[in-house]
Write a protein that holds these residues in place. Structure first.
Motif, PDB file in Angstrom:
ATOM      1  N   ALA A   1       0.867  -1.183   0.000  1.00  0.00           N
ATOM      2  CA  ALA A   1       0.000   0.000   0.000  1.00  0.00           C
ATOM      3  C   ALA A   1       0.903   1.232   0.000  1.00  0.00           C
ATOM      4  N   ILE A   2       0.761   2.057  -1.027  1.00  0.00           N
ATOM      5  CA  ILE A   2       1.625   3.244  -1.113  1.00  0.00           C
ATOM      6  C   ILE A   2       0.790   4.477  -0.785  1.00  0.00           C
ATOM      7  N   SER A   3       1.247   5.254   0.184  1.00  0.00           N
ATOM      8  CA  SER A   3       0.510   6.466   0.550  1.00  0.00           C
ATOM      9  C   SER A   3       1.450   7.469   1.206  1.00  0.00           C
ATOM     10  N   GLN A   4       1.520   8.647   0.650  1.00  0.00           N
ATOM     11  CA  GLN A   4       2.337   9.700   1.254  1.00  0.00           C
ATOM     12  C   GLN A   4       1.805  10.040   2.636  1.00  0.00           C
ATOM     13  N   SER A   5       0.501  10.321   2.703  1.00  0.00           N
ATOM     14  CA  SER A   5      -0.087  10.800   3.960  1.00  0.00           C
ATOM     15  C   SER A   5      -0.298   9.683   4.966  1.00  0.00           C
ATOM     16  N   GLY A   6      -0.524   8.478   4.476  1.00  0.00           N
ATOM     17  CA  GLY A   6      -0.853   7.375   5.388  1.00  0.00           C
ATOM     18  C   GLY A   6      -2.280   7.447   5.889  1.00  0.00           C
ATOM     19  N   GLU A   7      -3.076   8.359   5.330  1.00  0.00           N
ATOM     20  CA  GLU A   7      -4.443   8.531   5.829  1.00  0.00           C
ATOM     21  C   GLU A   7      -5.491   8.408   4.732  1.00  0.00           C
ATOM     22  N   THR A   8      -5.091   8.107   3.515  1.00  0.00           N
ATOM     23  CA  THR A   8      -6.062   8.051   2.416  1.00  0.00           C
ATOM     24  C   THR A   8      -7.092   6.950   2.692  1.00  0.00           C
ATOM     25  N   ALA A   9      -8.364   7.349   2.779  1.00  0.00           N
ATOM     26  CA  ALA A   9      -9.402   6.411   3.214  1.00  0.00           C
ATOM     27  C   ALA A   9      -9.536   5.223   2.267  1.00  0.00           C
ATOM     28  N   ASP A  10      -9.444   5.475   0.951  1.00  0.00           N
ATOM     29  CA  ASP A  10      -9.598   4.369  -0.003  1.00  0.00           C
ATOM     30  C   ASP A  10      -8.508   3.318   0.230  1.00  0.00           C
ATOM     31  N   THR A  11      -7.300   3.773   0.456  1.00  0.00           N
ATOM     32  CA  THR A  11      -6.177   2.851   0.641  1.00  0.00           C
ATOM     33  C   THR A  11      -6.310   2.128   1.989  1.00  0.00           C
TER      34      THR A  11
ATOM     35  N   ARG B   1      -8.022  24.432  -6.372  1.00  0.00           N
ATOM     36  CA  ARG B   1      -9.462  24.377  -6.073  1.00  0.00           C
ATOM     37  C   ARG B   1      -9.934  22.915  -5.949  1.00  0.00           C
ATOM     38  N   ASN B   2     -10.889  22.713  -5.093  1.00  0.00           N
ATOM     39  CA  ASN B   2     -11.597  21.421  -4.922  1.00  0.00           C
ATOM     40  C   ASN B   2     -10.747  20.285  -4.362  1.00  0.00           C
ATOM     41  N   LEU B   3      -9.488  20.523  -4.068  1.00  0.00           N
ATOM     42  CA  LEU B   3      -8.626  19.426  -3.619  1.00  0.00           C
ATOM     43  C   LEU B   3      -8.281  19.559  -2.147  1.00  0.00           C
ATOM     44  N   ALA B   4      -7.777  18.487  -1.594  1.00  0.00           N
ATOM     45  CA  ALA B   4      -7.242  18.518  -0.236  1.00  0.00           C
ATOM     46  C   ALA B   4      -6.035  17.606  -0.210  1.00  0.00           C
ATOM     47  N   LYS B   5      -5.124  17.870   0.691  1.00  0.00           N
ATOM     48  CA  LYS B   5      -3.883  17.115   0.715  1.00  0.00           C
ATOM     49  C   LYS B   5      -4.109  15.659   1.059  1.00  0.00           C
ATOM     50  N   SER B   6      -4.977  15.472   2.039  1.00  0.00           N
ATOM     51  CA  SER B   6      -5.117  14.093   2.466  1.00  0.00           C
ATOM     52  C   SER B   6      -6.598  13.738   2.399  1.00  0.00           C
ATOM     53  N   VAL B   7      -6.912  12.715   1.616  1.00  0.00           N
ATOM     54  CA  VAL B   7      -8.317  12.434   1.286  1.00  0.00           C
ATOM     55  C   VAL B   7      -8.828  11.365   2.243  1.00  0.00           C
ATOM     56  N   THR B   8      -9.364  11.810   3.371  1.00  0.00           N
ATOM     57  CA  THR B   8      -9.740  10.859   4.414  1.00  0.00           C
ATOM     58  C   THR B   8     -11.208  10.461   4.347  1.00  0.00           C
ATOM     59  N   VAL B   9     -11.825  10.684   3.173  1.00  0.00           N
ATOM     60  CA  VAL B   9     -13.177  10.137   2.965  1.00  0.00           C
ATOM     61  C   VAL B   9     -13.148   9.275   1.707  1.00  0.00           C
ATOM     62  N   GLU B  10     -13.988   8.257   1.677  1.00  0.00           N
ATOM     63  CA  GLU B  10     -14.039   7.372   0.496  1.00  0.00           C
ATOM     64  C   GLU B  10     -14.875   7.995  -0.602  1.00  0.00           C
TER      65      GLU B  10
END
Ligand code: M6R
Length: 614
Positions: free
Chosen positions: A348-358, A605-614
């Motif tokens: 599992a690759i994730s910069q933030s470690g918090e991406t909900a999908d991952t 616009r419309n983005l966030a650094k860490s996507v913690t919702v699916e």
């Protein structure tokens, strides 16, 4: 996805919370708010838009001095980003104020219940309902901690909640379920943040919270329990990052600063990977060599830029280890009933470690008995904590929403993993692994060389300020680079940008080519004759149809000159390592073009650094 801050101590709570929010604003910037307890009442201010809007209001009308407070910077899920939907939210009598990150999935049912009891809800958010529920509990006579426990047991979904009670000026209570939260431990003061950036200015000692835990924080004490009040141990750790690491260092954007930090980040990610006798070692890796030897299939799961790093990893792992690799978007993985078992390794690759999908994907994989190895940049985050093993990338804090040094260090970690598996499985001789390690160790120098040519790329980018569409072509390891280059341009310059495998052109995308359309072409190193020749044919095909070609090709490759309207030179490196240098001009191009167009590069616009919702 939102940023959350909590504070109790001797400082001004409003100032400390706002400082924390400033460092977390990359997580979401639709609105921001702060609430404090002062003289037995909740004082609260919140505003739509960036944190600056809230700060302006607070400058004009400061909140009463207080030493306990909570704050929030929002990335909207339920309801549009306006003042009313901004957090904190309160219960009906404004005794409890609460902030929330995540989504309460059973909120419609709870809303109906709350409204049936005669409570008026002001916002469209799921959060306000929770504020009401917690407040109803404290009004019934229990303390804030018990109230939080009881309410958490009724909630489904992902949430971090942080609450204060006007009648308890000493205690902040927070709950964590599937969304990030870390405690900062101070002297006579304590902090809460969605990540450590919120409080590293004040303390580098932190507590990692687990899932379904509640933290009760006063000036002098931090207690952690489960949702039923049973005490649990939380791991304390020291944060290596300092505040200056999170600042812009004279650049106009964090992104630009982070692009130029890449030689260092790549070098740091390679430090300490070889023992005195030259064996490759991955210290943090908690998988035994026997377990790795048994792996007969690898599935890489990730999102966005991390997914493209995974595509490069597939080429490297399969080539060096002969182990089959699949690369899958984390958001698709668990919904297709993937075939996995105890001999499958999930990476599992994730910069933030918090991406909900991952995060959800690795939970699914573990429930099927597969082992999970995380490649992650954020110590203490959910994904490495819920994995069997981890390789940390050493990029330092990545603040710009567009990932840059996160990507390069992920590539390095993937190469290291591939070589380590090759060493364990014996699919490559020791001297071959040594040679590749030496090539990797030379990469920071090559990256420097490309970055020294930034001005020419900037000029080229500015000359494309009127462009509406850009295509990117690559082959082999250059294909994920083309995809990543297109993603950078989409997210920063808001342009139509698409990446293609050059061989696919004639199967459809070539119809897009029209007079003057810019096409960025990642040319494979000359040594790979077949690949190189095929790429050249692709470039000629688009040029013959009027495209304007911008070619990235290695130094000394003269064969490309007749077909390149613009030529950016790359150092001579092996084909599998070329993504480490080929992506740099594409990052610089997107950053400069977005700047020329007047866009906010760090907070698109419309983005966030860490996507913690699916
Ligand atoms: O933190 P993660 O690596 O899990 O994030 C995955 C994506 O959300 C992320 O790479 C996103 O695509 C970036 N904005 C790309 O620049």
């Amino acid at each position: 996805m939102c940023g959350i801050v909590g504070y109790v101590g001797h400082r001004s709570a409003t100032d400390t919370v706002i400082d924390g929010l400033r460092r977390l604003e990359y997580r979401g910037y639709d609105s921001a708010g702060v609430a404090v307890v002062s003289d037995g009442a909740i004082a609260l201010e919140k505003r739509a838009g960036k944190l600056a809007n809230l700060e302006k209001v607070l400058d004009e009308t400061p909140l009463a001095l207080a030493h306990i407070g909570i704050g929030h910077t929002r990335w909207a899920t339920h309801g549009p980003p306006n003042d009313v939907n901004a957090h904190p939210h309160t219960g009906g009598v404004r005794r409890v104020a609460l902030v929330h990150n995540g989504i309460i999935e059973n909120f419609m049912e709870l809303r109906e219940r709350v409204e049936a009891d005669g409570h008026e809800l002001l916002s469209d958010t799921d959060t306000e309902i929770v504020a009401h529920l917690v407040e109803l509990q404290v009004q019934s006579g229990v303390d804030l901690t018990t109230a939080m426990q009881r309410v958490c047991q009724q909630l489904d979904g992902a949430f971090t909640l942080v609450a204060i009670d006007a009648e308890d000026p000493d205690t902040v209570v927070a709950a964590r379920c599937n969304s990030p939260l870390v405690v900062g431990l101070g002297e006579g003061e304590n902090f809460l943040g969605s990540d450590v950036a919120a409080f590293i200015e004040f303390t580098r000692e932190a507590l990692e919270l687990g899932q379904d835990q509640i933290v009760v924080m006063t000036r002098d004490e931090v207690r952690v329990t489960d949702f039923h009040g049973r005490p649990v141990e939380a791991r304390q750790f020291h944060v290596d990052w300092d505040l200056s690491a999170a600042e812009k260092d004279g650049h106009d954007w964090f992104m630009r600063k982070e692009i130029f930090e890449q030689p260092r980040a790549v070098a740091d990610s390679l430090i300490g990977r070889r023992t005195a006798n030259g064996q490759l070692q991955l210290d943090e890796m908690r998988l035994a060599d026997e377990e790795l030897r048994d792996v007969d299939k690898i599935i890489i799961i990730a999102c966005g830029t991390s997914f493209y790093a995974g595509m490069v990893a597939k080429y490297a792992i399969e080539h060096w280890t002969r182990t089959p690799v699949e690369v899958e978007l984390a958001s698709e993985f668990r919904y297709r009933d993937p075939i996995i078992d105890a001999t499958t390794l999930i990476v599992a690759i994730s910069q933030s470690g918090e991406t909900a999908d991952t995060l959800q994907a690795i939970r699914h994989a573990r429930s099927q008995r597969a082992k999970v190895l995380a490649i992650c940049n954020t110590n203490g985050s959910s994904i490495p904590r819920e994995s069997d093993a981890v390789i940390y990338t050493h990029a330092g804090p990545e603040i710009g929403v567009a990932s840059t040094k996160g990507f390069l260090t992920q590539l390095v970690a993937c190469y290291l993993l591939a070589l380590y598996i090759a060493q364990v499985k014996g699919t490559r001789f020791g001297d071959e692994i040594d040679e590749i390690m030496e090539q990797l160790e030379a990469m920071p120098g090559h990256i420097e060389t490309v970055l020294e040519g930034a001005d020419a790329v900037y000029e080229l980018a500015r000359s494309h300020a009127g462009t509406r569409s850009v295509l990117f072509l690559g082959r082999h390891a250059g294909y994920p680079v083309a995809l990543e280059g297109a993603l950078k341009l989409k997210e920063l310059a808001y342009l139509h940008a698409e990446g293609f495998a050059a061989g696919e052109l004639k199967h459809g995308p070539i119809a897009l080519i029209e007079e003057g359309l810019p096409v960025l072409c990642v040319v494979p190193p000359k040594g790979r004759d077949q690949l190189h020749g095929k790429m050249l044919s692709g470039i000629q095909e688009v040029r013959a149809r009027g495209a304007r070609t911008i070619c990235l090709a290695e130094a000394g490759d003269t064969s490309i000159e007749p077909y390149a309207d613009d030529l950016i030179r790359l150092p001579k490196v092996p084909v599998l390592l070329q993504p480490l240098v080929a992506i740099l001009p594409l990052q610089l191009f997107a950053c400069e073009l977005a700047t020329a167009l007047g866009h906010d590069v760090d907070q698109p616009r419309n983005l966030a650094k860490s996507v913690t919702v699916e």
